[in-house]
Design a protein around this motif. Structure first.
Motif, mmCIF file in Angstrom:
data_model
loop_
_atom_site.group_PDB
_atom_site.id
_atom_site.type_symbol
_atom_site.label_atom_id
_atom_site.label_comp_id
_atom_site.label_asym_id
_atom_site.label_seq_id
_atom_site.Cartn_x
_atom_site.Cartn_y
_atom_site.Cartn_z
ATOM 1 N N VAL A 108 39.240 48.747 29.778
ATOM 2 C CA VAL A 108 39.993 47.565 29.392
ATOM 3 C C VAL A 108 39.285 46.342 29.980
ATOM 4 O O VAL A 108 39.035 46.281 31.193
ATOM 5 C CB VAL A 108 41.445 47.624 29.903
ATOM 6 C CG1 VAL A 108 42.178 46.329 29.578
ATOM 7 C CG2 VAL A 108 42.173 48.818 29.309
ATOM 8 N N ILE A 109 38.930 45.399 29.133
ATOM 9 C CA ILE A 109 38.286 44.163 29.578
ATOM 10 C C ILE A 109 39.349 43.085 29.723
ATOM 11 O O ILE A 109 40.142 42.862 28.804
ATOM 12 C CB ILE A 109 37.207 43.691 28.583
ATOM 13 C CG1 ILE A 109 36.220 44.826 28.282
ATOM 14 C CG2 ILE A 109 36.490 42.457 29.125
ATOM 15 C CD1 ILE A 109 35.398 45.272 29.457
ATOM 16 N N ARG A 110 39.360 42.430 30.868
ATOM 17 C CA ARG A 110 40.371 41.407 31.119
ATOM 18 C C ARG A 110 39.742 40.144 31.659
ATOM 19 O O ARG A 110 38.853 40.187 32.523
ATOM 20 C CB ARG A 110 41.396 41.895 32.150
ATOM 21 C CG ARG A 110 42.472 42.795 31.592
ATOM 22 C CD ARG A 110 43.499 43.103 32.646
ATOM 23 N NE ARG A 110 44.021 41.904 33.287
ATOM 24 C CZ ARG A 110 44.835 41.934 34.356
ATOM 25 N NH1 ARG A 110 45.169 43.096 34.887
ATOM 26 N NH2 ARG A 110 45.288 40.822 34.870
ATOM 27 N N ALA A 111 40.197 39.019 31.135
ATOM 28 C CA ALA A 111 39.891 37.738 31.766
ATOM 29 C C ALA A 111 40.879 37.535 32.913
ATOM 30 O O ALA A 111 42.019 37.999 32.855
ATOM 31 C CB ALA A 111 40.021 36.603 30.753
ATOM 32 N N LEU A 112 40.438 36.884 33.959
ATOM 33 C CA LEU A 112 41.288 36.653 35.111
ATOM 34 C C LEU A 112 41.789 35.210 35.129
ATOM 35 O O LEU A 112 41.267 34.333 34.441
ATOM 36 C CB LEU A 112 40.527 36.955 36.404
ATOM 37 C CG LEU A 112 40.039 38.399 36.569
ATOM 38 C CD1 LEU A 112 39.287 38.547 37.889
ATOM 39 C CD2 LEU A 112 41.196 39.375 36.503
ATOM 40 N N GLY A 113 42.784 34.986 35.935
ATOM 41 C CA GLY A 113 43.324 33.652 36.142
ATOM 42 C C GLY A 113 43.718 33.500 37.593
ATOM 43 O O GLY A 113 43.431 34.365 38.435
ATOM 44 N N THR A 114 44.389 32.433 37.916
ATOM 45 C CA THR A 114 44.749 32.189 39.316
ATOM 46 C C THR A 114 45.717 33.234 39.850
ATOM 47 O O THR A 114 45.729 33.530 41.042
ATOM 48 C CB THR A 114 45.367 30.791 39.460
ATOM 49 O OG1 THR A 114 46.475 30.671 38.542
ATOM 50 C CG2 THR A 114 44.353 29.705 39.165
ATOM 51 N N SER A 115 46.533 33.842 38.981
ATOM 52 C CA SER A 115 47.548 34.786 39.449
ATOM 53 C C SER A 115 46.981 36.154 39.795
ATOM 54 O O SER A 115 47.574 36.884 40.593
ATOM 55 C CB SER A 115 48.650 34.933 38.390
ATOM 56 O OG SER A 115 48.110 35.474 37.194
ATOM 57 N N VAL A 122 36.776 41.094 34.261
ATOM 58 C CA VAL A 122 36.584 42.412 34.862
ATOM 59 C C VAL A 122 36.737 43.484 33.792
ATOM 60 O O VAL A 122 37.407 43.286 32.768
ATOM 61 C CB VAL A 122 37.586 42.675 36.011
ATOM 62 C CG1 VAL A 122 37.355 41.714 37.162
ATOM 63 C CG2 VAL A 122 39.029 42.603 35.518
ATOM 64 N N ALA A 123 36.110 44.625 34.049
ATOM 65 C CA ALA A 123 36.310 45.826 33.249
ATOM 66 C C ALA A 123 37.091 46.816 34.094
ATOM 67 O O ALA A 123 36.703 47.108 35.238
ATOM 68 C CB ALA A 123 34.965 46.420 32.825
ATOM 69 N N LEU A 124 38.197 47.322 33.557
ATOM 70 C CA LEU A 124 39.087 48.228 34.283
ATOM 71 C C LEU A 124 39.088 49.608 33.634
ATOM 72 O O LEU A 124 39.128 49.719 32.404
ATOM 73 C CB LEU A 124 40.519 47.689 34.295
ATOM 74 C CG LEU A 124 40.753 46.313 34.938
ATOM 75 C CD1 LEU A 124 42.049 45.707 34.465
ATOM 76 C CD2 LEU A 124 40.777 46.456 36.455
ATOM 77 N N ARG A 125 39.042 50.629 34.464
ATOM 78 C CA ARG A 125 39.247 51.995 33.994
ATOM 79 C C ARG A 125 40.349 52.616 34.856
ATOM 80 O O ARG A 125 40.214 52.705 36.071
ATOM 81 C CB ARG A 125 37.964 52.818 34.097
ATOM 82 C CG ARG A 125 38.049 54.140 33.309
ATOM 83 C CD ARG A 125 36.811 54.993 33.478
ATOM 84 N NE ARG A 125 35.574 54.372 33.051
ATOM 85 C CZ ARG A 125 35.171 54.289 31.776
ATOM 86 N NH1 ARG A 125 35.947 54.731 30.802
ATOM 87 N NH2 ARG A 125 34.011 53.728 31.483
ATOM 88 N N GLU A 126 41.442 52.991 34.205
ATOM 89 C CA GLU A 126 42.622 53.518 34.894
ATOM 90 C C GLU A 126 43.079 52.560 35.988
ATOM 91 O O GLU A 126 43.473 52.969 37.085
ATOM 92 C CB GLU A 126 42.324 54.902 35.474
ATOM 93 C CG GLU A 126 42.012 55.949 34.410
ATOM 94 C CD GLU A 126 41.745 57.319 34.991
ATOM 95 O OE1 GLU A 126 41.521 57.409 36.222
ATOM 96 O OE2 GLU A 126 41.765 58.295 34.232
ATOM 97 N N GLY A 127 43.017 51.271 35.680
ATOM 98 C CA GLY A 127 43.488 50.248 36.606
ATOM 99 C C GLY A 127 42.526 49.885 37.710
ATOM 100 O O GLY A 127 42.826 49.002 38.521
ATOM 101 N N ARG A 128 41.371 50.517 37.760
ATOM 102 C CA ARG A 128 40.385 50.251 38.808
ATOM 103 C C ARG A 128 39.242 49.429 38.235
ATOM 104 O O ARG A 128 38.730 49.722 37.156
ATOM 105 C CB ARG A 128 39.863 51.578 39.363
ATOM 106 C CG ARG A 128 38.827 51.446 40.472
ATOM 107 C CD ARG A 128 38.485 52.809 41.044
ATOM 108 N NE ARG A 128 37.857 53.653 40.033
ATOM 109 C CZ ARG A 128 36.544 53.719 39.831
ATOM 110 N NH1 ARG A 128 35.714 52.969 40.569
ATOM 111 N NH2 ARG A 128 36.043 54.518 38.914
ATOM 112 N N VAL A 129 38.822 48.396 38.979
ATOM 113 C CA VAL A 129 37.710 47.546 38.527
ATOM 114 C C VAL A 129 36.412 48.327 38.628
ATOM 115 O O VAL A 129 36.048 48.829 39.698
ATOM 116 C CB VAL A 129 37.625 46.256 39.369
ATOM 117 C CG1 VAL A 129 36.406 45.437 38.962
ATOM 118 C CG2 VAL A 129 38.888 45.422 39.210
#
Length: 295
Positions: free
Chosen positions: A5-12, A42-49
């Motif tokens: 899962v690819i995610r963009a990050l933010g301040t939170s 970040v790229a996440l696999r099973e919730g881990r970066v």
């Protein structure tokens, strides 16, 4: 294996970025770099970066100018490649590694994991560079006193000098610009970068021989992370006299006179004459950099 899962990050959720190990010391290397939370992914696999990237630009830039922090967990090269492929910004990738990284098996393995991910994403290696950092304990390089340095307010003078210098350049970035748009493009890209830097335009100088002939230019600068040697260039007809050292020494003195407590610099690994001048002027190699470009 579960999907990435690819995610963009933010301040939170910016703290997610810090959960991946840092074997190449990127955090310390970017101690003075300001990365925007919304330019981190970040790229996440099973919730881990398993891969992360921080894109970077100046404080007034609307889009990043490069990606200068890219990490990939061992065995996750495809996840790192997907992080790059899916990013909204296809810009150059700078990978900084400790000096002598090839001689350390752990460092070499970590670096090559990142290289494989970049190449899998379609990035090509442009050049390997040496990064320098002068500090006052090295002592100021002696000014030879052979050249007369003068400020020059006319950009056209620098544009002409850059065209002539790049006509016989060893610099890979300049050679790429020449291939894409000729000497005019290479010179303009340099000028655009120097104007982008927050340092005063008045610092730029032309060097003259005792006979009054222009011999070269040097541009002391501040990029957003601190003082640096912006450009050193000797005109073709004056090469062979060692003037690049004179220009570098003067550039260092100007920056120190303006309050610099360190001076960063870089040159391509294949530019042996300039590397020798940095060594002579007391600039130690502190890191190496591999510049990759998207296809």
């Amino acid at each position: 294996m579960t999907d990435v899962v690819i995610r963009a990050l933010g301040t939170s959720d910016a703290e997610l970025f810090d959960t991946l190990p840092d074997p190449l010391g990127a955090r310390e290397g970017h101690r003075l770099t300001r990365h925007r939370p919304d330019w981190k992914r970040v790229a996440l696999r099973e919730g881990r970066v398993v891969a992360r990237g921080a894109w970077w630009g100046g404080p007034d830039d609307s889009e990043p100018v490069n990606l200068n922090w890219f990490d990939v967990a061992e065995g996750e090269e495809e996840a790192g490649a997907e992080l790059l492929r899916s990013a909204p910004w296809q810009v150059g990738l700078e990978l900084n590694v400790p000096a002598g990284w090839r001689d350390d098996p752990a460092l070499r393995a970590a670096a090559e994991t990142r290289f494989t991910a970049a190449r899998t994403a379609g990035y090509d290696l442009l050049v390997e560079r040496l990064l320098y950092r002068w500090t006052p304990d090295r002592g100021l390089p002696e000014r030879p006193g052979r050249l007369d340095f003068r400020a020059e307010p006319d950009d056209a003078v620098f544009f002409d000098a850059l065209r002539r210098i790049h006509s016989v350049t060893l610099d890979a970035h300049a050679l790429k610009a020449i291939e894409q748009g000729g000497l005019d493009r290479a010179a303009q890209e340099e000028l655009d970068f120097f104007h982008w830097c927050p340092s005063p335009r008045e610092w730029w100088q032309v060097a003259y021989t005792p006979q009054g002939d222009p011999a070269g230019i040097h541009i002391p600068a501040h990029n957003p992370t601190g003082p640096c040697v912006g450009f050193i260039g000797v005109l073709p007809e004056h090469r062979g006299h060692g003037y690049a050292y004179d220009l570098l020494a003067e550039c260092t003195h100007v920056l120190v006179e303006q309050g610099a407590e360190f001076v960063a610099a870089a040159t391509d690994q294949g530019n042996f004459p300039m590397a020798a001048n940095f060594a002579k002027a007391g600039y130690p190699v502190v890191k190496e950099r591999l510049n990759f470009e998207p296809a």
